[in-house]
Design a protein around this motif. Structure first.
Motif, PDB file in Angstrom:
ATOM      1  N   ALA A   3       0.751  -1.317  -0.009  1.00 49.61           N
ATOM      2  CA  ALA A   3       0.070  -0.056  -0.031  1.00 49.61           C
ATOM      3  C   ALA A   3       0.913   1.318  -0.055  1.00 49.61           C
ATOM      4  N   GLU A   4       2.072   1.224   0.562  1.00 44.03           N
ATOM      5  CA  GLU A   4       2.700   2.435   0.939  1.00 44.03           C
ATOM      6  C   GLU A   4       3.742   2.542  -0.540  1.00 44.03           C
ATOM      7  N   GLY A   5       3.598   1.758  -1.274  1.00 46.94           N
ATOM      8  CA  GLY A   5       4.295   1.738  -2.660  1.00 46.94           C
ATOM      9  C   GLY A   5       5.639   1.151  -2.416  1.00 46.94           C
ATOM     10  N   LEU A   6       6.799   1.761  -3.297  1.00 45.80           N
ATOM     11  CA  LEU A   6       8.090   0.921  -3.306  1.00 45.80           C
ATOM     12  C   LEU A   6       8.920   2.021  -3.253  1.00 45.80           C
ATOM     13  N   PRO A   7      10.267   2.111  -3.120  1.00 49.12           N
ATOM     14  CA  PRO A   7      11.255   3.019  -3.249  1.00 49.12           C
ATOM     15  C   PRO A   7      11.591   3.361  -4.877  1.00 49.12           C
ATOM     16  N   TRP A   8      11.150   4.224  -5.175  1.00 48.93           N
ATOM     17  CA  TRP A   8      11.435   4.462  -6.767  1.00 48.93           C
ATOM     18  C   TRP A   8      12.823   4.622  -7.062  1.00 48.93           C
ATOM     19  N   MET A   9      13.052   4.439  -8.434  1.00 46.33           N
ATOM     20  CA  MET A   9      14.355   4.378  -8.812  1.00 46.33           C
ATOM     21  C   MET A   9      14.713   6.072  -9.010  1.00 46.33           C
ATOM     22  N   PRO A  10      15.872   6.487  -8.717  1.00 44.45           N
ATOM     23  CA  PRO A  10      16.483   7.704  -8.613  1.00 44.45           C
ATOM     24  C   PRO A  10      16.500   8.261  -9.978  1.00 44.45           C
ATOM     25  N   ARG A  11      16.009   9.380 -10.554  1.00 48.88           N
ATOM     26  CA  ARG A  11      16.028   9.690 -11.769  1.00 48.88           C
ATOM     27  C   ARG A  11      17.497   9.855 -12.446  1.00 48.88           C
ATOM     28  N   ALA A  12      18.238  10.211 -11.742  1.00 55.08           N
ATOM     29  CA  ALA A  12      19.736   9.825 -12.373  1.00 55.08           C
ATOM     30  C   ALA A  12      20.022   8.640 -12.955  1.00 55.08           C
ATOM     31  N   GLU A  13      19.401   7.645 -12.213  1.00 50.91           N
ATOM     32  CA  GLU A  13      19.865   6.131 -12.808  1.00 50.91           C
ATOM     33  C   GLU A  13      18.853   5.757 -14.144  1.00 50.91           C
ATOM     34  N   MET A  14      17.938   6.559 -14.250  1.00 50.69           N
ATOM     35  CA  MET A  14      17.145   6.226 -15.396  1.00 50.69           C
ATOM     36  C   MET A  14      17.568   6.761 -16.765  1.00 50.69           C
ATOM     37  N   LEU A  15      17.434   6.078 -17.953  1.00 53.89           N
ATOM     38  CA  LEU A  15      17.998   6.563 -19.021  1.00 53.89           C
ATOM     39  C   LEU A  15      17.363   7.933 -19.419  1.00 53.89           C
ATOM     40  N   THR A  16      18.052   8.593 -20.019  1.00 53.60           N
ATOM     41  CA  THR A  16      17.553   9.955 -20.534  1.00 53.60           C
ATOM     42  C   THR A  16      16.712   9.479 -21.759  1.00 53.60           C
ATOM     43  N   ASP A  17      15.907  10.658 -22.324  1.00 45.93           N
ATOM     44  CA  ASP A  17      15.152  10.254 -23.453  1.00 45.93           C
ATOM     45  C   ASP A  17      16.244   9.936 -24.797  1.00 45.93           C
ATOM     46  N   GLU A  18      17.592  10.688 -24.728  1.00 48.00           N
ATOM     47  CA  GLU A  18      18.327  10.564 -25.613  1.00 48.00           C
ATOM     48  C   GLU A  18      19.067   9.054 -25.621  1.00 48.00           C
ATOM     49  N   GLU A  19      19.260   8.655 -24.536  1.00 45.16           N
ATOM     50  CA  GLU A  19      19.886   7.533 -24.192  1.00 45.16           C
ATOM     51  C   GLU A  19      18.983   6.335 -24.539  1.00 45.16           C
ATOM     52  N   LEU A  20      17.824   6.360 -24.268  1.00 48.92           N
ATOM     53  CA  LEU A  20      16.606   5.540 -24.356  1.00 48.92           C
ATOM     54  C   LEU A  20      16.338   5.180 -25.743  1.00 48.92           C
ATOM     55  N   LEU A  21      16.329   6.594 -26.672  1.00 49.41           N
ATOM     56  CA  LEU A  21      16.293   6.087 -28.328  1.00 49.41           C
ATOM     57  C   LEU A  21      17.498   5.637 -28.796  1.00 49.41           C
ATOM     58  N   ARG A  22      18.611   5.821 -28.465  1.00 48.96           N
ATOM     59  CA  ARG A  22      19.589   5.348 -28.959  1.00 48.96           C
ATOM     60  C   ARG A  22      19.520   3.826 -28.654  1.00 48.96           C
ATOM     61  N   VAL A  23      19.496   3.396 -27.562  1.00 50.91           N
ATOM     62  CA  VAL A  23      19.477   2.076 -27.427  1.00 50.91           C
ATOM     63  C   VAL A  23      18.376   1.289 -27.898  1.00 50.91           C
ATOM     64  N   ILE A  24      17.186   1.925 -28.102  1.00 51.82           N
ATOM     65  CA  ILE A  24      15.929   1.246 -29.052  1.00 51.82           C
ATOM     66  C   ILE A  24      16.577   1.203 -30.491  1.00 51.82           C
ATOM     67  N   GLY A  25      17.413   2.169 -30.649  1.00 50.20           N
ATOM     68  CA  GLY A  25      17.808   2.150 -32.291  1.00 50.20           C
ATOM     69  C   GLY A  25      18.913   0.954 -32.439  1.00 50.20           C
ATOM     70  N   VAL A  26      19.526   0.539 -31.505  1.00 53.20           N
ATOM     71  CA  VAL A  26      20.372  -0.404 -31.528  1.00 53.20           C
ATOM     72  C   VAL A  26      19.575  -1.800 -31.767  1.00 53.20           C
ATOM     73  N   PHE A  27      18.591  -1.952 -30.751  1.00 57.91           N
ATOM     74  CA  PHE A  27      17.818  -2.982 -30.967  1.00 57.91           C
ATOM     75  C   PHE A  27      16.943  -3.151 -32.378  1.00 57.91           C
ATOM     76  N   VAL A  28      16.532  -1.931 -32.881  1.00 58.00           N
ATOM     77  CA  VAL A  28      15.950  -2.018 -34.178  1.00 58.00           C
ATOM     78  C   VAL A  28      16.872  -2.560 -35.199  1.00 58.00           C
ATOM     79  N   GLY A  29      18.015  -1.966 -35.135  1.00 56.35           N
ATOM     80  CA  GLY A  29      19.170  -2.354 -35.853  1.00 56.35           C
ATOM     81  C   GLY A  29      19.524  -3.956 -35.959  1.00 56.35           C
TER      82      GLY A  29
END
Length: 338
Positions: free
Chosen positions: A41-67
């Motif tokens: 009910a109290e939720g979970l410890p969320w991932m610090p934003r600095a640990e998440m991929l940025t939009d640019e990083e996310l799109l680059r990795v997805i682009g590698v997968f598409v390749g």
């Protein structure tokens, strides 16, 4: 097992001849519901934003997968609508060459306000998680009174052309298992395609119990009390997780995903990317490969591709639920991505 696959193989292959074409991308671990079978009910410890991929990083990795041969990208969470830049992420994926199909799994809360913009950005389809159409049961299950918002989100998705609009439901014993036929009737009336999913051991509390799980056979039996179900040919299923049935002769269908009782690991074509840049070759894997570190250290696309290939090459034959040595993943579903 070798860490890296031999050169010259086809796409994202593993040692059992499967080739990954479908990438599930978690864009956040945060969620605005507190479903009892997912988190406390109290939720979970969320991932610090600095640990998440940025939009640019996310799109680059997805682009590698598409390749590497990925042809469908499904955005998940947590709740993907909580990523403020989601529309931009969708537009970035749609701009990739070759363009993959783009789908999203969401709880539907907040979908009404953004469905049109997501469709304009390039989102093709949407799956909305909805386990019950009874407001009281919904509030008890999710610990939030948001059923009306989900209903509006579904309607907005249909209006925006994010079709076929699919509804994902989990049947739970003593909670909503006696109303599965009601949910199907509700979806049929609105033109939504319903899929029931067996409850899986991915809860943060590690309280899952197979003995009380409502399995595919029981779901089929309960639906058959009110509807005539005609199974579609197995050849039509391909690598899709759901076994589909015509309802009362069609054309409407209902699907059942028997992840636990009738696993479809032999045809699995999925890879997973977590919000913090970890590649997982299976929802239930106890290992993962870090891309965020190498990415931020200046790795080339080829080096990222080699890491991805290595992770897929060690994919196990199956998830092993029910085997004596099965261990539930440390990460809960909200952190892995659905």
């Amino acid at each position: 097992m070798p860490r890296t696959r031999p050169t010259g193989g086809a796409g994202l292959a593993d040692t059992f001849g499967r080739v990954a074409r479908d990438l599930r991308v978690s864009v956040t671990d945060r969620c605005n519901l507190r479903c009892t079978y997912c988190m406390p009910a109290e939720g979970l410890p969320w991932m610090p934003r600095a640990e998440m991929l940025t939009d640019e990083e996310l799109l680059r990795v997805i682009g590698v997968f598409v390749g590497l041969g990925v042809r469908q990208v499904r955005l998940t969470g947590g709740e993907p609508l909580l990523r403020r830049s989601l529309v931009d992420v969708v537009a970035g994926i749609a701009a990739l060459e070759p363009r993959p199909s783009i789908a999203m799994t969401t709880n539907g809360v907040g979908l009404e306000r953004v469905a049109g913009r997501l469709a304009d950005a390039g989102l093709d389809r949407v799956n909305v998680s909805l386990d019950t159409i009874d407001s009281e049961t919904f509030s008890r299950l999710t610990r939030r009174d948001r059923l009306t918002d989900v209903e509006k989100g579904l309607a907005a998705a249909a209006e925006a052309g994010l079709t076929p609009v699919k509804v994902n439901a989990v049947a739970m014993r003593g909670i909503n298992d006696d109303s599965v036929a009601d949910v199907l009737s509700w979806c049929l009336d609105r033109g939504y395609e319903l899929r029931f999913i067996e409850q899986m051991p991915l809860d943060a509390q590690h309280a899952w119990d197979r003995e009380v799980m409502v399995g595919a056979d029981e779901i089929r039996q309960r639906l058959s009390e009110r509807f005539t179900l005609t199974p579609l040919p197995a050849a039509d299923r391909g690598s899709a997780p759901a076994e589909r049935f015509l309802v009362d002769g069609g054309p409407a269908t209902v699907g059942i995903i028997a992840s636990v009782s009738e696993p479809f690991c032999s045809t699995c074509d999925r890879a997973r990317l977590t919000a913090d840049g970890q590649v997982r070759n299976c929802l239930f894997s106890e290992q993962e490969t870090d891309l965020r570190g190498p990415l931020r250290d200046g790795a080339s696309d080829q080096e990222l591709a080699d890491l991805i290939n290595g992770e897929m090459w060690r994919k196990a034959r199956g998830h092993g639920i029910g085997e004596p040595d099965f261990h539930q993943p440390t990460r809960p579903m909200s952190s892995i991505g659905g």
